[in-house]
Design an enzyme around this catalytic site. Structure first.
Site, short mmCIF file in Angstrom:
data_model
loop_
_atom_site.label_atom_id
_atom_site.label_comp_id
_atom_site.label_asym_id
_atom_site.label_seq_id
_atom_site.Cartn_x
_atom_site.Cartn_y
_atom_site.Cartn_z
N ASP A 1 3.24 12.33 8.93
CA ASP A 1 1.82 12.60 9.18
C ASP A 1 1.22 11.64 10.20
O ASP A 1 0.01 11.54 10.32
CB ASP A 1 1.03 12.53 7.87
CG ASP A 1 1.13 11.18 7.19
OD1 ASP A 1 1.80 10.28 7.75
OD2 ASP A 1 0.56 11.01 6.10
N SER B 1 0.84 -1.20 0.00
CA SER B 1 0.00 0.00 0.00
C SER B 1 0.87 1.25 0.00
O SER B 1 1.94 1.26 -0.59
CB SER B 1 -0.96 -0.04 1.20
OG SER B 1 -0.25 -0.21 2.41
N HIS C 1 2.84 7.78 7.51
CA HIS C 1 3.85 7.55 6.47
C HIS C 1 5.23 7.97 6.97
O HIS C 1 5.38 8.89 7.77
CB HIS C 1 3.46 8.30 5.20
CG HIS C 1 2.12 7.88 4.68
ND1 HIS C 1 0.99 8.66 4.84
CD2 HIS C 1 1.73 6.75 4.04
CE1 HIS C 1 -0.04 8.02 4.30
NE2 HIS C 1 0.38 6.86 3.82
#
Length: 272
Positions: A203, A31, A206
């Protein structure tokens, strides 16, 4: 609804190499942790740098995806009849699967037992590609809940929690033990840094360059310690066109040339 290439009936022409010589292929499948892994000195960028002239790092990252969507495209990304199969596949799914379930049934959440089943199917498929294909699964990394914007539903419940990441990570690691697969406990590795909440995420989810360096070092450690033949550790693999040449830079003695193909760059950076 997703329709596979096979279902579309797309005609395939003869298989040809785009560029040579042929190198081992390392495929990164996952992902957003994978899709963004070349950004900001990411862990894929580190691998690509170290494996220059040794292996091709191929990115198959899809932000927002969970293990359900991965299964939908597994045959398209890793066809069993491919002319060449990857030497290494690094797989990461789990963080999105672990998010809070939405009342509508939509969204990224995948129940834990289904997640385990999905990852098992992915592993079985990859193991069937070829005898030379090696596999590493990455467990879900931690998250810094306080750093994630909008991390709650209308009832104030957190959408992502570090605890749910731990649960899905441990499930992935246990699956790998049962299937005799290499796995990396990213959740624990990142939290070994006392300041991990402050430096490892941009964040809350990530990875920053610091977080990616931890992931890269864990991957390199597995590759170095694995008793695979041939070895896939970067220092053990042959260098493409690495032979000495009179066209190399002239050495200090002014009479010979210097083969720079094996010199690290930058010289003072140690990845062991």
């Amino acid at each position: 609804m997703y329709i596979s290439e096979r279902e579309r009936g797309r005609e395939q022409g003869p298989k040809r190499k785009m560029v040579g010589p042929k190198r081992p292929q390392f495929v990164l499948f996952g992902s957003s942790i994978v899709q963004h892994s070349f950004y900001d000195q990411g862990w894929a960028a580190i691998l690509s740098h170290l494996y220059a002239r040794k292996a091709d790092i191929i990115l198959r990252g899809y932000a927002g995806w969970n293990s359900r969507r991965a299964l939908q495209v597994l045959d398209d990304i890793f066809p069993k009849n491919a002319h060449e199969q990857p030497s290494l596949v690094i797989v990461y799914f789990g963080g999105n699967d672990s998010v809070l379930v939405h009342p509508s049934g939509l969204g990224q959440h995948v129940p834990l037992q289904e997640y385990i089943q999905n990852m098992t199917k992915i592993a079985i498929h990859l193991k069937s590609l070829s005898k030379k294909t090696r596999i590493i699964f990455l467990g879900a990394p931690p998250v810094n809940e306080a750093q994630i914007l909008g991390n709650s539903d209308l009832l104030g419940r957190p959408l992502r929690t570090n605890e749910s990441c731990r649960i899905y990570s441990e499930a992935c690691l246990e699956l790998c033990r049962e299937m005799n697969l290499k796995a990396i406990d990213i959740w624990s590795a990142i939290q070994k840094r006392k300041d991990w909440r402050d430096v490892c995420f941009n964040d809350g989810i990530h990875l920053t360059a610091e977080g990616s360096e931890i992931v890269a070092r864990e991957i390199l450690k597995v590759l170095k310690e694995a008793e695979w033949e041939p070895s896939l550790h970067w220092k053990s693999m042959p260098i493409e066109f690495g032979e000495d040449s009179p066209y190399d830079p002239v050495a200090a003695d002014g009479k010979t040339t210097k083969n720079v193909s094996r010199e690290p760059f930058p010289e003072n950076l140690d990845w062991d």
